[in-house]
Scaffold this active site. Structure first.
Site, PDB file in Angstrom:
ATOM      1  N   LYS A  51       1.570  -6.217   8.963  1.00 35.33           N
ATOM      2  CA  LYS A  51       2.584  -5.691   8.155  1.00 35.33           C
ATOM      3  C   LYS A  51       3.279  -4.762   9.195  1.00 35.33           C
ATOM      4  O   LYS A  51       4.499  -4.685   9.019  1.00 35.33           O
ATOM      5  CB  LYS A  51       1.978  -4.782   7.026  1.00 35.33           C
ATOM      6  CG  LYS A  51       1.112  -5.674   5.919  1.00 35.33           C
ATOM      7  CD  LYS A  51       2.134  -6.111   4.972  1.00 35.33           C
ATOM      8  CE  LYS A  51       1.373  -6.847   3.927  1.00 35.33           C
ATOM      9  NZ  LYS A  51       2.401  -7.378   2.767  1.00 35.33           N
ATOM     10  N   SER A  76       0.370  -2.023  -1.886  1.00 37.31           N
ATOM     11  CA  SER A  76      -1.125  -1.762  -2.235  1.00 37.31           C
ATOM     12  C   SER A  76      -1.667  -1.134  -0.898  1.00 37.31           C
ATOM     13  O   SER A  76      -2.814  -0.655  -1.030  1.00 37.31           O
ATOM     14  CB  SER A  76      -1.846  -3.023  -2.291  1.00 37.31           C
ATOM     15  OG  SER A  76      -1.637  -3.896  -1.266  1.00 37.31           O
TER      16      SER A  76
END
Lengths: 314, 314
Positions: A51, A76
């Site tokens: 990410k 999340s």
């Protein structure tokens, strides 16, 4: 429309701020799978997940004016942590809207990277309402975890590095959730070698990408139930068409298959992966006839697990 | 007398059979330690430990005649597994004499690599008696886990690779038990850069190397008590003089310091290390005044832990 050149440019942009993660091999796992596996270790990426690539690319792509107003995301966890870290690079405000039931490790990581946290209910509607309110108040730019071309090109840089080192892979497998990693990977892989096949790996308990792929249109999950907490998102409207055009197939896996593969990687490779990562190895082990005797790249997407909550029977 | 040229030759000999393990960095651990750390990841080595280096070098150095009679060793596990795997390369018989209380993971690894196992009592005398009996019966060559120049040169190749990539390190730290890794590391490091300081890290509960180093002569442990099961051996008669001449100091660590460093590496670097590895990071964190602001190489020696018996409070 993302092309390989965009991914190369994203790579130049983010290179100073990310790790070029190692590509590991394991004789033991090659024997078990009767194939030749190349693990791209994004679990060893900064902030513990791929990410960092998309988030850093998105932040560095902002105009100065937009950057000054800050960024915000729902997540999340892994994307939130990565965005917080990327915002630090540029010294801009960052807010993360997180479900209150996210893991302790993820909360701590995001706080440590200096982000403001707004908690919400785990449901999609609650997240979106909190997000809209924050944007109205601050003018912050929303950086969606996956349905954003800046994110897709950033995530594609992991596959780019893999293919730079191993351009002749027969196949590459990436986990699929919202589709940022899989769509970026597919564009990078096909941009370098049209012959290389690309597959997604998805939990049975959150198999919207699989069902959408079969139907040729987005069919959302009614319910989501999987230990792979990074794979609970719905496939995106931007990522899905890329996947439909560039991916050969999506393999779905049971919870047991995911956890068994996780334990194999921990024991044999001595690296920490989260269930959302090990699912790609699980796909190779399940679809033996597809991958046997082949050279296959596996994107290990992240390693953020709570050591106090391991899923192994011990 | 081992010299850097021997280590280079060992490296050429074993290169096709070992991983050139990655050297990882961690922003988080650099911040925590106020220094710049380069982790040489021998936990990601074949068979999960640096031991593959020395064992492979020893096996490949045997004459054909000796090789045909097989090899034998006593070992707490990692060396045994590595020797078994190395013997497979050459297709020769291998016997490992192991204390019956060794971990399940280690027993399974050695069986899987095709070695015969003879179990003995954990005491030194019982191991030696079993070893002598086996040699008398078979003519096998004993490959000592550390007190053997072929092993020392082999283990030195990890430090060689580290210094090839980072020749200007201010310091390198390796765990010390029997001294094979530390002596080999010291010879490799000093052979490439005389200015680089070398340190050993040892548990308080098995601190014979520290006490021997202070005294200038070998003073064995009366008792041994540490979670770091790879560091329970006594310093060797061949390794000790090399350490005395080439090592700047030995840092001793408590059990808590070892386990805390282990958890830090798992959580921050997403790699699995055994307590015998994390001790080198623990030394950096303990001796801040020595390592602060410095570029320090850390040999992470192995990752063979039983996932069912983790020392974390969870």
């Amino acid at each position: 429309m993302v092309i390989i050149q965009d991914i190369r440019e994203a790579h130049e942009r983010i290179k100073p701020y990310i790790h070029r993660t190692p590509i590991l091999t394991s004789t033991a796992l090659n024997e078990i799978s009767s194939s030749s596996l190349f693990f791209k270790c994004e679990n060893l990426q900064k902030a513990g997940a791929f990410k960092a690539r998309g988030a850093t690319n998105a932040i560095l792509s902002l105009s100065d004016e937009d950057a000054a107003k800050g960024v915000v995301t729902t997540s999340s966890g892994n994307h939130g942590a990565a965005l917080a870290k990327a915002a630090q690079i540029r010294g801009i405000p960052v807010t993360v809207i997180m479900p209150h039931d996210s893991s302790k490790v993820k909360f701590e990581a995001i706080k440590e990277y200096g982000a403001d946290i707004i908690t919400c209910e785990p449901q999609h509607d609650s997240r979106e309402a909190s997000l809209e309110k924050h944007v109205a108040e601050t003018g912050a730019t929303v950086i969606h975890p996956y349905n954003d071309e800046r994110i897709i090109t950033g995530q594609g840089t992991a596959g780019l590095e893999l293919m730079e080192d191993h351009p002749d892979l027969d196949a590459v497998i990436a986990p699929v959730s919202g589709g940022g990693l899989l769509s970026g990977t597919a564009l990078a892989v096909k941009g370098i070698n049209q012959e290389t096949k690309v597959y997604g790996a998805e939990p049975d308990g959150a198999d919207d990408a699989y069902r959408s792929f079969q139907a040729g249109k987005i069919i959302p999950n009614a319910t989501v139930n999987t230990i792979a907490d990074g794979l609970r998102a719905q496939i995106g409207t931007i990522t899905f068409p890329i996947i439909l055009e560039n991916v050969e197939g999506i393999v779905t896996l049971t919870e047991t298959e995911i956890v068994d593969a996780m334990r194999l990687i921990w024991e044999r490779m001595k690296i920490i992966v989260e269930p959302s990562s090990s699912i790609a190895l699980a796909a190779v082990l399940k679809e033996k006839s597809t991958f046997e005797g082949k050279q296959t790249g596996i994107i290990l997407s992240g390693g953020n697990v709570d050591l106090g909550k391991l899923p192994f029977e011990i």
